[in-house]
Design a protein around this motif. Structure first.
Motif, PDB file in Angstrom:
ATOM      1  N   PHE A 173     -92.969 -14.306  -5.137  1.00  0.00           N
ATOM      2  CA  PHE A 173     -93.367 -14.475  -6.795  1.00  0.00           C
ATOM      3  C   PHE A 173     -92.874 -15.172  -7.673  1.00  0.00           C
ATOM      4  CE2 PHE A 173     -95.326 -12.580 -11.195  1.00  0.00           C
ATOM      5  CZ  PHE A 173     -96.179 -13.270 -10.879  1.00  0.00           C
ATOM      6  N   PHE A 174     -93.181 -16.180  -8.200  1.00  0.00           N
ATOM      7  CA  PHE A 174     -92.226 -17.332  -8.615  1.00  0.00           C
ATOM      8  C   PHE A 174     -92.890 -17.263 -10.503  1.00  0.00           C
ATOM      9  CE2 PHE A 174     -89.768 -17.444  -5.159  1.00  0.00           C
ATOM     10  CZ  PHE A 174     -88.762 -16.810  -5.036  1.00  0.00           C
ATOM     11  N   GLY A 175     -92.326 -18.185 -11.387  1.00  0.00           N
ATOM     12  CA  GLY A 175     -92.637 -18.653 -13.221  1.00  0.00           C
ATOM     13  C   GLY A 175     -93.195 -18.030 -13.533  1.00  0.00           C
ATOM     14  N   ARG A 176     -92.924 -16.404 -13.689  1.00  0.00           N
ATOM     15  CA  ARG A 176     -93.621 -14.951 -14.782  1.00  0.00           C
ATOM     16  C   ARG A 176     -92.391 -14.792 -15.648  1.00  0.00           C
ATOM     17  NH1 ARG A 176     -97.882 -16.601 -17.309  1.00  0.00           N
ATOM     18  NH2 ARG A 176     -99.774 -17.234 -16.414  1.00  0.00           N
ATOM     19  N   LEU A 362     -94.590 -23.253 -13.116  1.00  0.00           N
ATOM     20  CA  LEU A 362     -95.305 -23.900 -12.534  1.00  0.00           C
ATOM     21  C   LEU A 362     -94.703 -24.580 -11.455  1.00  0.00           C
ATOM     22  CD1 LEU A 362     -98.632 -25.455 -14.219  1.00  0.00           C
ATOM     23  CD2 LEU A 362     -98.874 -23.335 -12.752  1.00  0.00           C
ATOM     24  N   ARG A 363     -93.803 -25.319 -11.704  1.00  0.00           N
ATOM     25  CA  ARG A 363     -93.158 -25.933 -10.723  1.00  0.00           C
ATOM     26  C   ARG A 363     -92.469 -24.432  -9.736  1.00  0.00           C
ATOM     27  NH1 ARG A 363     -90.327 -31.138 -10.002  1.00  0.00           N
ATOM     28  NH2 ARG A 363     -91.339 -31.452 -12.222  1.00  0.00           N
ATOM     29  N   GLN A 364     -91.588 -23.659 -10.080  1.00  0.00           N
ATOM     30  CA  GLN A 364     -91.347 -22.960  -9.625  1.00  0.00           C
ATOM     31  C   GLN A 364     -92.317 -22.187  -8.676  1.00  0.00           C
ATOM     32  OE1 GLN A 364     -88.993 -19.416 -11.443  1.00  0.00           O
ATOM     33  NE2 GLN A 364     -87.862 -20.836 -13.403  1.00  0.00           N
ATOM     34  N   ALA A 365     -93.738 -22.302  -9.166  1.00  0.00           N
ATOM     35  CA  ALA A 365     -94.416 -21.352  -8.324  1.00  0.00           C
ATOM     36  C   ALA A 365     -94.912 -22.031  -7.067  1.00  0.00           C
ATOM     37  CB  ALA A 365     -95.746 -20.560  -8.843  1.00  0.00           C
ATOM     38  N   GLY A 374     -87.615 -22.779   4.859  1.00  0.00           N
ATOM     39  CA  GLY A 374     -87.119 -23.416   4.743  1.00  0.00           C
ATOM     40  C   GLY A 374     -88.080 -25.392   4.798  1.00  0.00           C
ATOM     41  N   LEU A 375     -89.616 -24.941   3.839  1.00  0.00           N
ATOM     42  CA  LEU A 375     -89.987 -26.000   3.709  1.00  0.00           C
ATOM     43  C   LEU A 375     -90.058 -27.094   2.463  1.00  0.00           C
ATOM     44  CD1 LEU A 375     -93.201 -24.221   3.887  1.00  0.00           C
ATOM     45  CD2 LEU A 375     -92.691 -26.045   5.486  1.00  0.00           C
ATOM     46  N   GLU A 376     -90.198 -28.583   2.869  1.00  0.00           N
ATOM     47  CA  GLU A 376     -89.567 -29.075   1.903  1.00  0.00           C
ATOM     48  C   GLU A 376     -91.008 -30.337   1.870  1.00  0.00           C
ATOM     49  OE1 GLU A 376     -87.345 -31.925   3.346  1.00  0.00           O
ATOM     50  OE2 GLU A 376     -85.549 -30.522   4.383  1.00  0.00           O
ATOM     51  N   PHE A 377     -91.105 -30.541  -0.156  1.00  0.00           N
ATOM     52  CA  PHE A 377     -92.231 -31.593  -0.084  1.00  0.00           C
ATOM     53  C   PHE A 377     -91.741 -32.528  -0.185  1.00  0.00           C
ATOM     54  CE2 PHE A 377     -92.904 -27.572  -2.034  1.00  0.00           C
ATOM     55  CZ  PHE A 377     -93.810 -27.398  -2.521  1.00  0.00           C
ATOM     56  N   GLU A 378     -92.846 -33.354   0.434  1.00  0.00           N
ATOM     57  CA  GLU A 378     -92.589 -35.170   0.236  1.00  0.00           C
ATOM     58  C   GLU A 378     -92.452 -35.632  -1.261  1.00  0.00           C
ATOM     59  OE1 GLU A 378     -95.213 -38.690   1.280  1.00  0.00           O
ATOM     60  OE2 GLU A 378     -95.789 -37.156   2.311  1.00  0.00           O
ATOM     61  N   ARG A 379     -91.624 -36.826  -1.141  1.00  0.00           N
ATOM     62  CA  ARG A 379     -91.419 -37.104  -2.686  1.00  0.00           C
ATOM     63  C   ARG A 379     -93.622 -37.269  -3.659  1.00  0.00           C
ATOM     64  NH1 ARG A 379     -86.727 -39.450  -4.809  1.00  0.00           N
ATOM     65  NH2 ARG A 379     -86.014 -39.388  -2.801  1.00  0.00           N
ATOM     66  N   GLY A 380     -92.720 -37.097  -4.634  1.00  0.00           N
ATOM     67  CA  GLY A 380     -93.594 -37.568  -5.434  1.00  0.00           C
ATOM     68  C   GLY A 380     -95.162 -36.313  -5.410  1.00  0.00           C
ATOM     69  N   LEU A 381     -94.986 -35.531  -4.295  1.00  0.00           N
ATOM     70  CA  LEU A 381     -96.230 -34.588  -4.379  1.00  0.00           C
ATOM     71  C   LEU A 381     -96.088 -33.126  -5.270  1.00  0.00           C
ATOM     72  CD1 LEU A 381     -98.422 -32.513  -2.479  1.00  0.00           C
ATOM     73  CD2 LEU A 381     -96.695 -31.968  -1.274  1.00  0.00           C
ATOM     74  N   VAL A 382     -94.630 -32.569  -5.750  1.00  0.00           N
ATOM     75  CA  VAL A 382     -95.070 -31.520  -6.621  1.00  0.00           C
ATOM     76  C   VAL A 382     -95.252 -32.469  -8.217  1.00  0.00           C
ATOM     77  CG1 VAL A 382     -94.136 -30.420  -8.099  1.00  0.00           C
ATOM     78  CG2 VAL A 382     -93.176 -30.433  -5.547  1.00  0.00           C
ATOM     79  N   GLU A 383     -94.972 -33.226  -8.465  1.00  0.00           N
ATOM     80  CA  GLU A 383     -95.548 -33.931  -9.944  1.00  0.00           C
ATOM     81  C   GLU A 383     -96.820 -34.139  -9.778  1.00  0.00           C
ATOM     82  OE1 GLU A 383     -92.915 -34.740  -8.182  1.00  0.00           O
ATOM     83  OE2 GLU A 383     -91.128 -33.751  -9.282  1.00  0.00           O
TER      84      GLU A 383
END
Length: 858
Positions: A173-176, A362-365, A374-383
């Motif tokens: 739980f993140f972002g709050r 929201l970014r933290q969540a 250990g997961l990663e986001f493809e570039r541009g996905l989070v934005e």
């Protein structure tokens, strides 16, 4: 000018220079490079330019807040920092609370651009390594106390979809963090707090996965030792609260506790005091009432709702109490709380409004739960996801579900843009998943899905639609389909669209929609609801009534009757397949009971008509015989007068019997009864014509005219009813003029005025009715003043006030209506207190109180 890179810009006022330097030294000890004005300003150079350059060289600005507040230079630095933050979303602003600030701290004293941010709390000094680590994390852009992943296990799903984050999910739980800090500060100063926010704002998760874990870690003094209980009210909130108390104090009795709660608002407080009597003084019981809007959506018993709130509020307000109460409430139910005065008073000062998450939150969540496994986001996905979610209010559950879909479509450890688009993105992920599951089912199972989801929806009345819990036994419409219903429910649970609760030890398994976002976001479900919203409300009321009937051992007093039964039977004609066995049995019992009542009423009607006909004929015969004797035996005046008295009394008594008996025969159209009424009219006319000035005959005739007026009004013959009442009025006016001291004649004259007013109201003549009622009122006020101890006259007076108030309400004369109704309430309250067992007086008091309440709400 020095252009080297720094880790953090330390913004502080002149009053806090020494603390700022000490903090800068501690940061250098752990390998971070702070920019501090004392160390880096160059003599002879414009300070403003160097300060701006220093801010540009730092990815983080730490704003030190001391007892003297922010100085002028700090405010100037903040303007530069905010300008940069608006252009660079990676730039961070971190408030730092310094020693000397009050505890609890009011974040509203901060400038608006700092008041919602997560702070680092050094109010108790710099010695705590955990707090100093929070500062390091803030400088590095890592969430507080979350710098070390729990393990690289990409097979663990770190997202909850539509389901609430609970205490066991706190690590994801993140972002709050800022909101958790502010909740803790509020709980330092109060034992009651309402956490309010719109649907989808994350209230429940904030409390369950944010605040409660913080309390377990001693966010408040000795809060690690608190007993924390989470309760959702459901249809019977007092029962749930009693069950929680039984866990706290197993020696108690469930039924005894429940009975006490129904009658004594101190029960929760006393039970908590008893349970903690032998424990350390710092221990508390925190009662979290999650989704407290269920008090209004699922609980239909106003008295139970009132006592539930009374117990909570008393326990949270009594001095030296050891119970803390925290409610979570959907914002669209805020107005419902205003109907409970004490709750409204407490919420007005002790509430926390959950705001939308910041972009950084929201970014933290999105990022932090993935990082921890250990997961990663493809570039541009989070934005891309942030762009989608920031344009939608109440989108947190949509975001969480989209992240769940993304995790299920992961490629190894990579979360990809392609999978995000395939899932329907934030806006369409829920609908796409629900539609996919629905399409995989057979036509028979699809019908079951529709029935289940409609049963799990509580249609709003002035509010948004909400979810409701239901037992598995409620969902099956017939015993034969129980297994199929179980399979369908499991499919929806596996898809995380539904949630189940209950253990193997409990007799019932409960099911509910995972989040209202499914109700709002799946077009197919919206269409089912809107297709027959009124019918869905009928079904929800029927379900609750049937459950209550079964719970109270099929008490006939709880069966539907009249309009309720007719409405439910009409709905059943179109929705027979949607009824379960309990509801069918309830309606069948209602129909059978109504048929039995109708048969009983028909038999009573026939017997009554026969008895009335026979009795009235006999009475009229007696009056005719008496009149014949009087006319042919004038020399025996005394005996004739006595016979006339007996005859008139018989007519009077029979008239009263006719009037009261006909109240149970509404709609009767009997030719024989009509003939009897005509004969009565004729006999009375003859008596009056022949009897001349006899007061006995005129009084008896007047009483019968009033009785006949009532009968004609009940039969819809308003003109004849008015004529009879007016004839009675004229006779009684003659009598009272003849003998003004006769209080019985005076009272009956007021009755005749009232009767005229009643008929005029039925005819729609409000002005005429007011005039008639006021004439009767003048008489009754004189009588009541003459003998204040006469309860009959006092009740007459209250009825006059009520009738005048009712007509004035209908004519929108609110002030005068309220004045009359207040007078009526004063009298009826006095009478009801004089004899609490008198049902009529109690009914009068209830009636006038309801009218006053309705008038004040207009």
């Amino acid at each position: 000018m020095n252009v080297q890179r720094f880790d953090v810009f330390l913004s502080h006022s002149g009053h806090d220079s020494a603390i700022a330097e000490r903090l800068a030294e501690k940061l250098k000890e752990v390998g971070l490079e702070p920019w501090l004005d004392k160390w880096h300003l160059t003599p002879g150079v414009r300070w403003a330019d160097e300060l701006a350059a220093g801010l540009r060289a730092c990815p983080t600005c730490a704003v030190l807040i001391g007892p003297q507040g922010l100085g002028d230079w700090v405010r100037e630095e903040l303007h530069v920092a905010l300008d940069r933050a608006a252009k660079d979303h990676t730039f961070r602003l971190v408030p730092i609370l310094l020693p000397g600030l009050p505890d609890p701290f009011d974040p509203n004293t901060l400038p608006p651009f700092l008041s919602s941010r997560t702070w680092v709390d050094f109010r108790h000094g710099f010695e705590s390594p955990h707090i100093f680590q929070d500062l390091i994390n803030g400088i590095k852009g890592v969430p507080l106390r979350a710098d070390i992943p729990v393990g690289l296990q990409a097979t663990i799903c770190p997202y909850r979809g539509l389901q609430t984050f609970d205490e066991v999910h706190a690590e994801f739980f993140f972002g709050r963090n800022g909101d958790v800090q502010r909740l803790v500060e509020k709980l330092k100063a109060t034992r009651f707090l309402a956490v309010v926010g719109p649907s989808g704002s994350g209230k429940s998760s904030l409390v369950r996965a944010g605040l409660i874990p913080a309390l377990r870690k001693d966010a408040l003094s000795e809060s690690h030792a608190w007993t924390i209980r989470v309760l959702t009210p459901g249809a019977h909130p007092l029962t749930g609260l009693a069950a929680q108390l039984l866990r706290l104090y197993p020696q108690g009795s469930m039924q005894t506790t429940l009975d006490q709660m129904h009658t004594d608002a101190r029960t929760l407080h006393l039970a908590v005091a008893l349970a903690l009597a032998e424990r350390p003084p710092a221990e508390r019981v925190l009662s979290v009432i999650d989704q407290s809007e269920e008090m209004f959506t699922l609980c239909s018993d106003e008295s139970e709702r009132t006592q539930f709130l009374a117990n909570l509020l008393y326990a949270a307000s009594i001095p030296d109490g050891r119970c803390i109460v925290l409610l979570t409430l959907r914002a669209d139910f805020y107005s419902k709380c205003a109907t409970h005065q004490e709750l409204a008073t407490r919420m007005a000062t002790q509430q926390f409004l959950v705001s939308p998450m910041t972009l950084d939150g929201l970014r933290q969540a999105i990022e932090e739960p993935a990082r921890r496994v250990g997961l990663e986001f493809e570039r541009g996905l989070v934005e891309t996801m942030l762009d989608d979610v920031t344009s939608q209010p109440g989108a947190l559950p949509l975001l969480e579900h989209a992240l769940l879909e993304l995790w299920e479509r992961r490629r190894g450890r990579m979360l990809t843009l392609e999978a995000y688009h395939e899932s329907g993105r934030v806006e369409g992920a829920i609908a796409q998943r629900a539609e996919a599951i629905y399409a995989e089912l057979s036509p028979e199972q699809q019908v079951i899905v529709q029935c289940i989801l409609l049963r799990l929806t509580q249609p709003g009345e002035g509010t948004e639609d909400t979810r409701r819990r239901a037992a598995m036994s409620e969902l099956a419409t017939r015993p034969a389909e129980s297994e199929e219903v179980e399979r369908v429910v499991n499919s929806l649970v596996n898809a995380r669209l539904l949630t189940t609760s209950g253990t193997d030890q409990e007799s019932e398994r409960w099911v509910e929609v995972s989040h209202e976002a499914l109700i709002r976001g799946w077009p197919q479900l919206r269409a089912w609801i809107e297709n027959d919203r009124a019918g869905l409300r009928v079904h929800r009321r029927l379900t609750e009534a049937a459950q209550e009937w079964q719970r109270l051992r099929q008490d006939d007093g709880l069966l539907y009757r009249g309009a309720h039964l007719a409405e439910a039977l009409e709905w059943r004609q179109r929705h027979e397949a949607e009824l379960n066995e309990s509801e069918r049995a309830f309606l069948a019992a209602g129909v059978a009971f109504q048929e039995q009542e109708q048969q009983t009423r028909e038999q009573r009607r026939r017997l009554t008509i026969w008895g009335l006909t026979t009795g009235l004929v006999i009475a009229l015969g007696l009056s005719g015989l008496a009149f014949f004797q009087w006319r042919h035996a004038q020399q025996e005046t005394q005996r004739a007068e006595r016979n006339l008295t007996h005859a008139v009394d018989a007519i009077d008594t029979l008239g009263s019997r006719v009037m009261y008996q006909l109240q149970s025969l509404a709609g009767v159209r009997s030719e024989s009864l009509e003939q009897i009424l005509n004969n009565a009219d004729s006999i009375v006319a003859n008596l009056l014509q022949e009897a001349g000035a006899s007061s006995i005959v005129r009084y008896g005739a007047a009483r019968l005219q009033i009785a006949l007026s009532d009968i004609y009004q009940q039969r819809g013959a308003l003109q004849r009813a008015l004529a009879k009442a007016q004839q009675a009025q004229r006779l009684l006016e003659q009598l009272t003029q003849q003998d003004p001291t006769n209080t019985q004649w005076q009272r009956d004259l007021s009755v005749s005025h009232e009767k005229i007013g009643d008929v005029l109201v039925a005819q729609g003549d409000g002005a005429g009715a007011l005039a008639a009622y006021r004439q009767g009122l003048a008489i009754r006020e004189r009588l009541a003043q003459q003998d204040p101890t006469n309860t009959t006259w006092q009740r007459d007076l209250s009825v006059s006030y009520m009738k005048l108030g009712q007509v004035l309400m209908q004519q929108s004369q609110r002030a005068e209506a309220l004045s009359y109704l207040e007078k009526a309430r004063e009298i009826t309250a006095r009478l009801a207190q004089h004899d609490p067992s008198n049902a009529v007086w109690k009914s009068d008091l209830t009636w006038v109180q309801n009218r006053i309440a309705a008038l004040r709400q207009q």
